[in-house]
Design a protein around this motif. Structure first.
Motif, PDB file in Angstrom:
ATOM      1  N   ALA A  92      83.788 130.258  34.542  1.00  0.00           N
ATOM      2  CA  ALA A  92      83.303 129.212  33.991  1.00  0.00           C
ATOM      3  C   ALA A  92      83.802 127.906  32.425  1.00  0.00           C
ATOM      4  O   ALA A  92      83.536 127.547  32.436  1.00  0.00           O
ATOM      5  CB  ALA A  92      82.098 130.252  32.818  1.00  0.00           C
ATOM      6  N   CYS A  93      84.549 129.260  32.353  1.00  0.00           N
ATOM      7  CA  CYS A  93      85.921 129.084  31.384  1.00  0.00           C
ATOM      8  C   CYS A  93      86.490 127.656  32.020  1.00  0.00           C
ATOM      9  O   CYS A  93      87.321 126.398  31.384  1.00  0.00           O
ATOM     10  CB  CYS A  93      87.181 129.820  30.799  1.00  0.00           C
ATOM     11  N   ARG A  94      87.570 128.157  32.725  1.00  0.00           N
ATOM     12  CA  ARG A  94      88.589 126.793  34.544  1.00  0.00           C
ATOM     13  C   ARG A  94      87.324 125.797  34.296  1.00  0.00           C
ATOM     14  O   ARG A  94      88.256 125.048  34.142  1.00  0.00           O
ATOM     15  CB  ARG A  94      88.826 128.201  35.507  1.00  0.00           C
ATOM     16  N   THR A  95      86.292 125.669  34.618  1.00  0.00           N
ATOM     17  CA  THR A  95      85.289 124.990  34.985  1.00  0.00           C
ATOM     18  C   THR A  95      84.631 123.823  34.164  1.00  0.00           C
ATOM     19  O   THR A  95      85.558 122.707  34.186  1.00  0.00           O
ATOM     20  CB  THR A  95      84.038 125.388  35.954  1.00  0.00           C
ATOM     21  N   TYR A  96      84.561 124.520  33.510  1.00  0.00           N
ATOM     22  CA  TYR A  96      84.533 123.780  31.720  1.00  0.00           C
ATOM     23  C   TYR A  96      85.676 122.604  31.720  1.00  0.00           C
ATOM     24  O   TYR A  96      85.535 121.972  31.003  1.00  0.00           O
ATOM     25  CB  TYR A  96      84.028 124.184  30.372  1.00  0.00           C
ATOM     26  N   ASN A  97      86.621 123.342  31.234  1.00  0.00           N
ATOM     27  CA  ASN A  97      87.967 122.838  31.146  1.00  0.00           C
ATOM     28  C   ASN A  97      88.330 121.914  31.595  1.00  0.00           C
ATOM     29  O   ASN A  97      88.607 120.928  31.436  1.00  0.00           O
ATOM     30  CB  ASN A  97      89.445 124.036  30.651  1.00  0.00           C
TER      31      ASN A  97
END
Length: 117
Positions: free
Chosen positions: A96-101
């Protein structure tokens, strides 16, 4: 090689995470967290639907990090988000962190809710 600086406006990228914490926009937050156009703050977890519904009209999708592993969201949360017209995508918190960024860097209307790993 040419580097282009990205402007995130009011939303802040996830700088890092570890056991029980997240670093968002340079700020360390322990426990569950939510971030988006209206800022970054602690989150009450999967039962705290109201905090996510506050993104109505501001974002198209909220990525929900469910911890170290992907898990299903409670039906009440998924239904409330759908009724409000907000997409919701569960995934592991690191994903989720990677996708959000990535989507934030593209200027997309996204928010992020995270449970610690």
């Amino acid at each position: 090689m040419r580097l282009t600086e990205i402007e995130f406006n009011d939303s802040k990228p996830v700088d890092g995470y570890g056991p029980g914490f997240f670093r968002i926009g340079g700020k360390l937050i322990e426990g569950p967290v939510v971030t988006g156009p209206s800022g970054t703050r602690s989150w009450g977890g999967l039962d705290d639907t109201e905090t996510l519904l506050a993104f109505a009209g501001e974002v198209d999708v909220v990525f929900v990090g469910t911890g170290a592993d992907v898990a299903h969201l409670p039906d009440a949360l998924s239904e409330a988000m759908e009724t409000a017209g907000i997409g919701v995508e569960p995934m592991s918190s690191p994903a989720a962190c990677r996708t959000y960024n990535v989507l934030l860097s593209e200027g997309r209307r996204v928010a992020l809710a995270l449970l610690p790993i």
